[in-house]
Structure formats: C-alpha cells, structure tokens
Design an enzyme around this catalytic site. Structure first.
Site, PDB file in Angstrom:
ATOM      1  N   ASP A 101       0.856  -1.173   0.000  1.00  0.00           N
ATOM      2  CA  ASP A 101       0.000   0.000   0.000  1.00  0.00           C
ATOM      3  C   ASP A 101       0.898   1.231   0.000  1.00  0.00           C
ATOM      4  OD1 ASP A 101      -2.515   1.494   0.467  1.00  0.00           O
ATOM      5  OD2 ASP A 101      -3.197  -0.441   1.217  1.00  0.00           O
ATOM      6  N   ASP A 208      -3.117   4.675  -2.403  1.00  0.00           N
ATOM      7  CA  ASP A 208      -4.213   5.228  -1.617  1.00  0.00           C
ATOM      8  C   ASP A 208      -4.643   6.603  -2.150  1.00  0.00           C
ATOM      9  OD1 ASP A 208      -5.687   4.741   0.973  1.00  0.00           O
ATOM     10  OD2 ASP A 208      -4.841   6.697   1.455  1.00  0.00           O
ATOM     11  N   GLU A 266      -6.323   3.937  -6.090  1.00  0.00           N
ATOM     12  CA  GLU A 266      -7.640   4.117  -5.470  1.00  0.00           C
ATOM     13  C   GLU A 266      -8.094   5.549  -5.745  1.00  0.00           C
ATOM     14  OE1 GLU A 266      -9.825   3.914  -1.128  1.00  0.00           O
ATOM     15  OE2 GLU A 266      -8.026   5.088  -1.459  1.00  0.00           O
ATOM     16  N   HIS A 338     -11.076  -3.272   2.948  1.00  0.00           N
ATOM     17  CA  HIS A 338     -11.078  -2.938   4.380  1.00  0.00           C
ATOM     18  C   HIS A 338     -11.924  -1.706   4.710  1.00  0.00           C
ATOM     19  CE1 HIS A 338      -8.223  -0.348   2.467  1.00  0.00           C
ATOM     20  NE2 HIS A 338      -8.211   0.429   3.531  1.00  0.00           N
ATOM     21  N   ASP A 339     -12.459  -1.025   3.684  1.00  0.00           N
ATOM     22  CA  ASP A 339     -13.306   0.153   3.924  1.00  0.00           C
ATOM     23  C   ASP A 339     -14.791  -0.148   3.699  1.00  0.00           C
ATOM     24  OD1 ASP A 339     -11.067   1.785   4.330  1.00  0.00           O
ATOM     25  OD2 ASP A 339     -10.979   2.374   2.213  1.00  0.00           O
TER      26      ASP A 339
HETATM   27  O1  TEU Z   1      -9.738   5.365   1.592  1.00  0.00           O
HETATM   28  C1  TEU Z   1     -10.212   6.504   0.946  1.00  0.00           C
HETATM   29  C2  TEU Z   1     -11.554   6.857   1.263  1.00  0.00           C
HETATM   30  O2  TEU Z   1     -12.006   7.824   0.706  1.00  0.00           O
HETATM   31  C3  TEU Z   1     -12.352   6.029   2.227  1.00  0.00           C
HETATM   32  O3  TEU Z   1     -11.745   5.796   3.415  1.00  0.00           O
HETATM   33  C4  TEU Z   1     -13.534   6.775   2.514  1.00  0.00           C
HETATM   34  O4  TEU Z   1     -13.211   7.764   3.433  1.00  0.00           O
HETATM   35  C5  TEU Z   1     -14.608   5.946   3.106  1.00  0.00           C
HETATM   36  O5  TEU Z   1     -14.638   4.666   2.619  1.00  0.00           O
HETATM   37  C6  TEU Z   1     -15.907   6.624   2.774  1.00  0.00           C
HETATM   38  O6  TEU Z   1     -16.801   6.379   3.756  1.00  0.00           O
HETATM   39  C7  TEU Z   1      -8.381   5.202   1.762  1.00  0.00           C
HETATM   40  C8  TEU Z   1      -8.109   3.977   2.608  1.00  0.00           C
HETATM   41  O7  TEU Z   1      -8.555   2.832   1.924  1.00  0.00           O
HETATM   42  C9  TEU Z   1      -8.751   4.169   3.942  1.00  0.00           C
HETATM   43  O8  TEU Z   1      -8.641   3.027   4.749  1.00  0.00           O
HETATM   44  C10 TEU Z   1      -8.092   5.360   4.595  1.00  0.00           C
HETATM   45  O9  TEU Z   1      -8.748   5.659   5.790  1.00  0.00           O
HETATM   46  C11 TEU Z   1      -8.108   6.591   3.711  1.00  0.00           C
HETATM   47  O10 TEU Z   1      -7.768   6.332   2.366  1.00  0.00           O
HETATM   48  C12 TEU Z   1      -7.096   7.594   4.198  1.00  0.00           C
HETATM   49  O11 TEU Z   1      -5.809   7.132   3.963  1.00  0.00           O
END
Ligand code: TEU
Length: 567
Positions: A101, A208, A266, A338-339
């Site tokens: 990542d 990311d 992403e 993971h989100d």
């Molecule tokens: O995620 C980007 C992101 O926009 C999501 O976390 C978003 O905020 C959420 O899914 C919407 O509800 C990336 C990573 O995957 C995440 O784990 C991190 O928290 C984020 O970036 C910050 O680095």
C-alpha cells in the site's frame, strides 16, 4: 487484444490482506508479518497470483496505518524488515507477487517531514499545505478556517496550528496532513522511497486516494448544502490539473512500466472516462483504478443514511465500466475491501439459509467480468458483517467521527448504529476466523477488535470441510480465469439489463461464448428461455452447486456458467 500484449497483472487475481486482522503470531492481539507467513498456504491453495498488504509501516495507527510516520520501516507491531524480507521470499517461492500500500496523499503528523514543516520558515514548510485564517477572522476561532471543506472523517479539513498562527490541510484525520505535491522535492522523496521498496523485492503498489494528490488551486470554498456543516465538493481536491503529469512522472522515475510493476490507484470521484485516461495502454500511468461508483450506489445521501439499491443499478454500473474500458484501459473488480461492509451482507443474503449460495453467486458474477478480480480476506469463506450494536465496539476513526458529527446534528443514535452496522468499515476489519476456537485461531491473546458474529460456524476450517465450500468455489473461479482466455479478455455483454432478479451476461472470444446466469434473490426464479441465447447443446462448466432437478428453474442464489455451442 492479443494475449502477448497483455501485461501479467491483467491475468491475475489479487488477495488483499489487512495485516492487523489476518493472523497474530505473538499473542499481542494484533496480526503481524510472521502470522501472514504462517498462513501463506491458504493463499496458494486458493490460487491467487498477487498478495496486497494494507500498510505495515511505522505509524501512530490513528487510521490503522494509513497515517505513516516512517515509509521505510516496519511498525514493530507487525514485525521487522527481516520478517518482511522473509515474507517477500516466501510469497515469491510460491509463485505469487507482493504489492504494498502506498499512502502518499498525506503522512502522519508524527512523520519527521511534518515535524520539521511545523517550524515556520523551515526548509520543509512548503511540503504541506499551510494557509492563513479566512480574511477578517481571528485565527483559531469558529469560521476562521481557510475554506469551508469538511474532512472525510468528520469536522473541518483544516487544523489550526497555534505556534505558527496558520492552518494545515488534512482531508482525512487531523493526524493525516496532506502533502504538497506541487513541491518537486516532495515528489522526488516519494519516488526514492518507492524505488527502495522495489529494490527490496516489492512487485507493485496499491495507491491510496491517489487522485487527490493534485488539487485545484487556489483552494477556495466549495458548495455547501443547506444544513450541511461543511462542504464536501470533492471535485475541488480530486482529479486536479496536474494528476496525469504526476502519475507519468512517478511511472518514469520509479520505472513502473519498464519493470512491469503492478499498480492500482484508489480514486474517489472517478468516472469511467477518467479511468480510461489513467489506465490507457497508450500512456504510462496506472495499471488500473479502484472506482467508488458501484459501492456508493447505496449511499446517495451519505454513508450513514444508506438507501436500497436495485440489482439493475448495480449490474448496469459494472456493465458501464466494462463497456467504457473495453477497447482501452483496464478494470479492477471488487465488492469488498477494508473500507467496505461484507458483500454477502450487503448485496447477498447472510441468513443461515442463503449465506453460502449468495456468497458464491456474488463471486461468480464478479469473477466472470473482464478485469482483475480482488478477494478481500474472509470473502472467500463468506464472512458476514460484524454484528456490532454499540458505538464502543467500533475502533474505526471514521465510525466515531461520523457518529459524533451526525449525533450533534440531531440524528438519533439508534439510526446511526443501525447504519454503522450495515455500512461501517469495521465490518470488514474483524479478525480472520481461521477455526471454531474462541478467538477463531486468529490470536491466543485478546484480539484488538472482537471477532465478527457467527465466527464459531463461519470460519476457514468449517468452510473448507463443507461439501458446499465457498472457498472451493472461489478456487474454481480463479482456476477458470487462469485456464480460459475468454474469461480474461472476452468481450462483455449484459443481458436482461432491467431485470432485478437475474444477473446475466455473455463473454465472447473468437468462437467461444460463455453465458453467466445467476439468480440474485432468495426465491426461485425461472430461466427466461426466449430472452437468452439457446442453452441447447450448451455445456455447464461451473455452477454454484445448488441446482434442482429442473434446469429451467434457478434455485435461490443459484449461479451457472455455460459454454454455448456456436458455429
Ligand atoms: O480510503 C479513501 C476513502 O475515501 C475512504 O476511506 C472513505 O473515506 C470511506 O470509505 C468513505 O466512507 C483510503 C483507505 O482505503 C482508507 O482506509 C483510509 O482511511 C483513507 O484512504 C485515508 O488514507
């Protein structure tokens, strides 16, 4: 497209490991690199080609490692660089690749770069985005923030720094200051760090929120809806005018295409047209992107005010991306990470009666699209949402931030807890259930986050022993992709686009045509014979195994893949 022109990664299946929650080797309740090493056979048995690790770098863990304080060291919680080298070697020995990542839109506020940047006049001041208070406002008072932007995790996107009297931008938590990519020194420092990992054996990067690195300058107020405390006009900070330039520079400086490295960017607020531009074969930018479009269909008015989604909307969205990237560019295919909440709970039916069949149906449709499929840990055994019912059970900074903000705005707590139970990120972050023991074989200590509901029966040992194993179905889907050119590169055509029960499409390559047919409901459905290609002489090459005796009837969540007789 001839297969000789196709990069290796477009024929691959990726498995995402969330290291915190995968396997704990030292009983501290948190997963680690030695834990991953001890479970690699699970991944080679599944047949995946690439392992992507969520961040394992030194971090205060404000956002579970997406806040990095040292890009070139392993957080002691996860192990050491020696453990990392051993893991890379073991992954490579099994014929798999390892992807890291890359979190470079922001660092941790504890990163030495930011610590130095906090000193006004320091050489690194300009590595981050500092702005004075809004004209006419006393710095540090309500409303004095330089713009009206909200952060992704609730509250303002600006943090006041008393020592210098200025604010710094943080699109995520206040412990995640945004880097200033306009500064060439920042970019060179990032590329040097990436080269260091590649030289260590890393095969690529999952980047990311990479389309936030080029912002639209000057930074000014965004649209703000009535009653909204902040503006969430994401276009002000996404897909900025220098994004393509930065991606091309990174590609050249790190030797991404030259060394055939894997990349997936992403991208929040990314359309299929953007994706085609960023992943075009005629340029040297990215291998593929992660879009958010299909996982935001159920949150039109916000993540914690989810709305129902019709199957037709979901499958038409995926079909739109298939069409848009058919001639140029490349898709990533995912339902989970993971989100995101667990797909079997979100798009399937996680009741005991239908969980297994719906997990397989979702796997079948996703893996038969064109693109690179991603399996998120636990998805291959149909792990469900966490089943948390109190705010205390959540660890995620986003869950707490959104909960606080909406509670203050008057939304009842029960409503928020119900929404978090369906949409919260911790749904995917519960420890991997390896077996039926009290902590699921994840740890012999106390797990950092409780295991998800049902882990006593939903676990790797139980699934792999079952006659109708989901794992086995994934294994077959992955093997099918490796075996058949039509699965990798065949043209995609959506059938029955408006049907809200059946997901049907064909994939064609030369004379070969596959028909994918799935009942995405918990009820019996009939095969609409006249509306589909003829099944006469068609050969069933894969099924979810739930078929009844009548081929014209699809059982609940039954999925079939046919090879059609042509010519
Ligand atoms: O995620 C980007 C992101 O926009 C999501 O976390 C978003 O905020 C959420 O899914 C919407 O509800 C990336 C990573 O995957 C995440 O784990 C991190 O928290 C984020 O970036 C910050 O680095």
């Amino acid at each position: 497209m001839q297969s000789s022109q196709i990069p290796w990664w477009s024929q691959a299946v990726v498995y995402q490991v969330y290291p915190r929650s995968f396997a704990d080797s030292d009983a501290d309740g948190v997963g680690d690199l030695r834990g991953i090493l001890s479970r690699l056979d699970h991944l080679s048995d599944l047949g995946v080609d690439v392992v992507w690790l969520s961040p394992i770098y030194v971090s205060p863990q404000d956002d579970n490692g997406y806040d990095i304080a040292d890009y070139q060291a392993i957080d002691p919680m996860f192990g050491t660089l020696e453990d990392f080298d051993a893991l890379v070697a073991a992954v490579h020995e099994r014929g798999m690749k390892l992807v890291m990542d890359l979190v470079v839109n922001h660092t941790s506020d504890e990163h030495p770069w930011f610590v130095e940047a906090k000193q006004p006049g320091s050489a690194k001041r300009d590595w981050y985005l500092w702005r004075p208070a809004r004209d006419g406002f006393e710095p540090g008072t309500p409303g004095a923030e330089p713009t009206n932007w909200g952060s992704f995790f609730g509250g303002s996107a600006w943090q006041y720094d008393e020592a210098s009297g200025e604010y710094y931008l943080h699109l995520f938590s206040r412990k995640q200051p945004d880097l200033n990519w306009e500064n060439p020194e920042v970019r060179q420092a990032v590329y040097a760090m990436m080269r260091w990992w590649v030289d260590r054996g890393v095969d690529g990067f999952r980047m990311d929120v990479i389309n936030l690195i080029s912002k639209n300058y000057p930074l000014t107020d965004g649209r703000q809806g009535p009653g909204e405390p902040y503006s969430f006009e994401i276009e002000r900070v996404a897909n900025g005018p220098r994004l393509v330039e930065f991606l091309e520079e990174m590609n050249a400086e790190v030797g991404i295409d030259e060394r055939q490295l894997f990349t997936v960017g992403e991208m929040v607020s990314c359309t299929a047209d953007h994706a085609r531009a960023y992943t075009s074969r005629h340029h040297h930018r990215l291998g593929m992107v992660f879009t958010f479009e299909h996982v935001q269909l159920d949150q039109r008015t916000g993540k914690l005010t989810p709305n129902p989604v019709r199957l037709s909307e979901l499958k038409q969205n995926l079909a739109h991306w298939q069409r848009a990237l058919a001639e140029d560019g490349w898709n990533s295919l995912y339902f989970e990470n993971h989100d995101q909440p667990r797909s079997v709970s979100r798009f399937g039916d996680d009741s005991p009666e239908h969980r297994v069949a719906s997990a397989k149906a979702l796997a079948t449709v996703l893996h038969l699209h064109q693109g690179t499929p991603y399996v998120y840990q636990g998805q291959e055994i149909g792990v469900t949402n966490a089943g948390f019912t109190t705010i205390e059970q959540y660890a995620d900074i986003e869950a707490h931030g959104m909960y606080r903000q909406l509670l203050a705005a008057g939304v009842p707590s029960e409503q928020l807890l119900d929404a978090l139970g369906r949409m919260g990120r911790d749904n995917a972050r519960t420890p991997m259930p390896w077996d039926g023991s009290p902590h699921g074989g994840f740890t012999t200590g106390t797990p950092w986050l409780p295991l998800g509901a049902g882990h006593e029966t939903i676990n790797v040992v139980a699934d792999r022993a079952a006659a109708d194993s989901i794992f086995e179905h994934y294994r077959k889907l992955i093997a099918l992709r490796h075996e058949l050119e039509v699965v990798r590169t065949g043209a995609f055509q959506l059938l029955l686009p408006d049907d809200d029960t059946l997901w049907a499409f064909t994939r064609s390559w030369g004379d070969e045509v596959l028909l994918v047919l799935a009942n995405m409901s918990s009820y019996l459905a009939s095969v609409p014979v006249g509306e589909l290609p003829s099944l006469e002489d068609a050969r069933l090459i894969l099924s979810s195994g739930s078929a009844g005796t009548d081929v014209q009837t699809l059982q609940p969540w039954e999925a079939r893949v046919y090879r059609l007789a042509t010519g």
